[in-house]
Design a protein around this motif. Structure first.
Motif, PDB file in Angstrom:
ATOM      1  N   GLY A 176       3.211   3.491   2.187  1.00 46.53           N
ATOM      2  CA  GLY A 176       3.588   2.699   1.248  1.00 46.53           C
ATOM      3  C   GLY A 176       2.733   1.473   0.752  1.00 46.53           C
ATOM      4  O   GLY A 176       1.354   1.555   1.136  1.00 46.53           O
ATOM      5  N   PHE A 177       3.091   0.568   0.013  1.00 51.72           N
ATOM      6  CA  PHE A 177       2.402  -0.805  -0.242  1.00 51.72           C
ATOM      7  C   PHE A 177       2.951  -1.769  -0.400  1.00 51.72           C
ATOM      8  O   PHE A 177       4.315  -1.693  -0.726  1.00 51.72           O
ATOM      9  N   ARG A 217      12.244  -0.221  -0.442  1.00 49.87           N
ATOM     10  CA  ARG A 217      13.682   0.390  -0.113  1.00 49.87           C
ATOM     11  C   ARG A 217      13.527   1.377   0.962  1.00 49.87           C
ATOM     12  O   ARG A 217      14.434   1.370   1.676  1.00 49.87           O
ATOM     13  N   VAL A 218      12.389   2.245   1.164  1.00 47.00           N
ATOM     14  CA  VAL A 218      12.293   3.015   2.119  1.00 47.00           C
ATOM     15  C   VAL A 218      12.162   2.475   3.519  1.00 47.00           C
ATOM     16  O   VAL A 218      12.889   2.764   4.521  1.00 47.00           O
ATOM     17  N   GLU A 219      11.355   1.335   3.559  1.00 46.87           N
ATOM     18  CA  GLU A 219      11.015   0.473   4.766  1.00 46.87           C
ATOM     19  C   GLU A 219      12.516  -0.190   5.129  1.00 46.87           C
ATOM     20  O   GLU A 219      12.682  -0.301   6.345  1.00 46.87           O
ATOM     21  N   LEU A 220      13.072  -0.828   4.024  1.00 46.38           N
ATOM     22  CA  LEU A 220      14.382  -1.409   4.596  1.00 46.38           C
ATOM     23  C   LEU A 220      15.523  -0.669   4.826  1.00 46.38           C
ATOM     24  O   LEU A 220      15.940  -0.844   5.982  1.00 46.38           O
ATOM     25  N   VAL A 229       4.814   1.830   9.350  1.00 41.85           N
ATOM     26  CA  VAL A 229       4.431   1.593   8.096  1.00 41.85           C
ATOM     27  C   VAL A 229       2.805   1.693   8.091  1.00 41.85           C
ATOM     28  O   VAL A 229       2.212   1.052   8.623  1.00 41.85           O
ATOM     29  N   LEU A 230       2.361   2.629   7.285  1.00 44.30           N
ATOM     30  CA  LEU A 230       1.013   2.827   6.855  1.00 44.30           C
ATOM     31  C   LEU A 230       0.818   2.481   5.508  1.00 44.30           C
ATOM     32  O   LEU A 230       1.404   2.659   4.426  1.00 44.30           O
ATOM     33  N   THR A 231      -0.283   1.292   5.210  1.00 43.48           N
ATOM     34  CA  THR A 231      -0.378   0.847   3.975  1.00 43.48           C
ATOM     35  C   THR A 231      -1.224   1.552   3.330  1.00 43.48           C
ATOM     36  O   THR A 231      -2.530   1.941   3.747  1.00 43.48           O
ATOM     37  N   VAL A 232      -1.083   2.069   1.984  1.00 45.53           N
ATOM     38  CA  VAL A 232      -1.907   3.027   1.262  1.00 45.53           C
ATOM     39  C   VAL A 232      -2.757   1.966   0.413  1.00 45.53           C
ATOM     40  O   VAL A 232      -2.208   0.972  -0.349  1.00 45.53           O
ATOM     41  N   ASP A 233      -3.957   1.836   0.262  1.00 41.15           N
ATOM     42  CA  ASP A 233      -5.074   1.122  -0.159  1.00 41.15           C
ATOM     43  C   ASP A 233      -5.107   1.372  -1.760  1.00 41.15           C
ATOM     44  O   ASP A 233      -5.989   2.133  -2.537  1.00 41.15           O
ATOM     45  N   LEU A 234      -4.132   0.818  -2.494  1.00 39.97           N
ATOM     46  CA  LEU A 234      -3.910   1.434  -4.104  1.00 39.97           C
ATOM     47  C   LEU A 234      -5.047   0.763  -4.815  1.00 39.97           C
ATOM     48  O   LEU A 234      -5.567   1.374  -5.764  1.00 39.97           O
ATOM     49  N   ALA A 235      -5.471  -0.394  -4.471  1.00 36.19           N
ATOM     50  CA  ALA A 235      -6.640  -1.142  -5.264  1.00 36.19           C
ATOM     51  C   ALA A 235      -7.582  -0.321  -5.153  1.00 36.19           C
ATOM     52  O   ALA A 235      -8.552  -0.352  -6.228  1.00 36.19           O
ATOM     53  N   ASN A 236      -7.938   0.422  -4.131  1.00 35.58           N
ATOM     54  CA  ASN A 236      -9.523   1.197  -4.206  1.00 35.58           C
ATOM     55  C   ASN A 236      -8.825   2.595  -4.332  1.00 35.58           C
ATOM     56  O   ASN A 236      -9.758   3.600  -4.157  1.00 35.58           O
ATOM     57  N   GLY A 274       0.593  11.383  -6.767  1.00 33.87           N
ATOM     58  CA  GLY A 274      -0.375  10.293  -6.276  1.00 33.87           C
ATOM     59  C   GLY A 274       0.629   8.887  -6.305  1.00 33.87           C
ATOM     60  O   GLY A 274       0.072   7.891  -6.706  1.00 33.87           O
ATOM     61  N   GLN A 275       1.798   8.940  -5.845  1.00 34.64           N
ATOM     62  CA  GLN A 275       2.327   7.504  -5.879  1.00 34.64           C
ATOM     63  C   GLN A 275       3.117   7.392  -4.537  1.00 34.64           C
ATOM     64  O   GLN A 275       3.270   8.266  -3.561  1.00 34.64           O
ATOM     65  N   VAL A 276       3.383   6.125  -4.105  1.00 41.02           N
ATOM     66  CA  VAL A 276       3.858   5.675  -2.819  1.00 41.02           C
ATOM     67  C   VAL A 276       5.619   5.502  -3.119  1.00 41.02           C
ATOM     68  O   VAL A 276       5.805   4.962  -4.477  1.00 41.02           O
ATOM     69  N   PRO A 277       6.343   5.676  -2.279  1.00 43.01           N
ATOM     70  CA  PRO A 277       6.153   5.881  -1.024  1.00 43.01           C
ATOM     71  C   PRO A 277       6.050   7.495  -0.552  1.00 43.01           C
ATOM     72  O   PRO A 277       6.669   8.293  -1.647  1.00 43.01           O
ATOM     73  N   VAL A 278       5.617   7.732   0.645  1.00 43.61           N
ATOM     74  CA  VAL A 278       5.666   9.057   0.997  1.00 43.61           C
ATOM     75  C   VAL A 278       6.025   8.868   2.374  1.00 43.61           C
ATOM     76  O   VAL A 278       5.494   7.992   3.331  1.00 43.61           O
ATOM     77  N   ILE A 279       6.847   9.850   3.217  1.00 45.54           N
ATOM     78  CA  ILE A 279       7.068   9.850   4.361  1.00 45.54           C
ATOM     79  C   ILE A 279       6.804  11.294   5.286  1.00 45.54           C
ATOM     80  O   ILE A 279       6.812  12.102   4.421  1.00 45.54           O
ATOM     81  N   GLU A 280       6.403  11.012   6.251  1.00 50.02           N
ATOM     82  CA  GLU A 280       6.066  12.255   6.993  1.00 50.02           C
ATOM     83  C   GLU A 280       7.030  12.159   8.283  1.00 50.02           C
ATOM     84  O   GLU A 280       7.332  11.365   9.146  1.00 50.02           O
ATOM     85  N   ASP A 281       7.930  13.077   8.678  1.00 52.00           N
ATOM     86  CA  ASP A 281       8.869  13.342   9.653  1.00 52.00           C
ATOM     87  C   ASP A 281       8.300  14.612  10.284  1.00 52.00           C
ATOM     88  O   ASP A 281       8.906  15.818   9.893  1.00 52.00           O
ATOM     89  N   GLY A 282       7.506  14.426  11.338  1.00 48.52           N
ATOM     90  CA  GLY A 282       6.844  15.648  11.836  1.00 48.52           C
ATOM     91  C   GLY A 282       6.358  16.584  10.908  1.00 48.52           C
ATOM     92  O   GLY A 282       5.422  16.067  10.100  1.00 48.52           O
ATOM     93  N   GLU A 283       6.617  17.719  10.726  1.00 48.32           N
ATOM     94  CA  GLU A 283       6.031  18.547   9.462  1.00 48.32           C
ATOM     95  C   GLU A 283       6.697  18.530   8.287  1.00 48.32           C
ATOM     96  O   GLU A 283       6.167  18.934   7.299  1.00 48.32           O
ATOM     97  N   THR A 284       7.850  17.730   8.044  1.00 49.39           N
ATOM     98  CA  THR A 284       8.277  17.504   6.772  1.00 49.39           C
ATOM     99  C   THR A 284       7.661  16.153   6.118  1.00 49.39           C
ATOM    100  O   THR A 284       7.537  15.146   6.660  1.00 49.39           O
TER     101      THR A 284
END
Length: 210
Positions: free
Chosen positions: A9-10, A18-21, A32-39, A54-64
């Motif tokens: 996310g960012f 909303r996902v982190e919350l 939480v892994l920050t995606v460097d949107l500015a770059n 090409g949008q945040v957020p994205v989650i990885e739950d194992g292979e999902t």
């Protein structure tokens, strides 16, 4: 945290928040892994492999891998916190209605007004403010006599609506005319596990420290 859900996310994205919350409120093990949107990290091949839009957020739950904040809320609630989605069909439909509102008028109103001030987005200020007044008025009326949007306990509907509503003042959208809306925000902020979204000192919050 090898078994943790990874949230890409960012910090200034309400969709990410909303996902982190929700992960925090529901006690879901996550990092939480920050995606460097500015770059442009969200447009690089490794991120596009997770979300071609090409949008945040994205989650990885194992292979999902799941993208789209509202879809993520549904997934996480179904798998890890079912109390946040009602089992009654009519109430579940109401939750879906507010997810649509979050993706529609909330996004085009308060969220878009904030984008103008925070990211200098080339959007129509008058349209975003008119849309914000419309959606906040709807929520205000719906919340009369209610503590939460659907039923007597918090659901993913409340989570989906929280971040951009709480940060509407950053887009010069005042929440003062909406006491029921402000009460809902207070109720969410009082929940165990609540985590705030980073404040940007712009708009009506120009004097607020970040």
């Amino acid at each position: 945290m090898s078994n943790a859900i990874r949230i890409h996310g960012f910090p200034l994205s309400g969709h990410s928040h909303r996902v982190e919350l929700f992960a925090s409120l529901a006690g879901i093990n996550h990092e939480v892994l920050t995606v460097d949107l500015a770059n442009g990290a969200h447009k690089k091949d490794d991120f596009l492999a997770k979300n071609p839009f090409g949008q945040v957020p994205v989650i990885e739950d194992g292979e999902t891998v799941i993208s789209d904040s509202n879809a993520i809320l549904v997934y996480l609630a179904r798998k890890y916190a079912p109390s946040y989605i009602p089992t009654d069909p009519a109430e579940e439909a109401s939750v879906q209605k507010f997810l649509t509102l979050a993706a529609g008028e909330l996004a085009f109103g308060p969220a878009a007004a904030r984008l103008i001030n925070v990211f200098k987005a080339p959007l129509d200020v008058d349209f975003t403010h008119a849309t914000a007044a419309k959606v906040l008025g709807k929520i205000e009326a719906h919340l009369e006599g209610r503590d939460y949007l659907v039923g007597d306990t918090p659901t993913i509907a409340d989570v989906a609506m929280y971040s951009y509503t709480a940060h509407a003042p950053e887009g010069d959208v005042s929440l003062e005319p909406y006491p029921n809306v402000r009460r809902l925000l207070t109720n969410i902020e009082a929940l165990d596990g609540f985590v705030p979204m980073q404040v940007t000192p712009v708009g009506l919050r120009a004097d607020t420290a970040a």
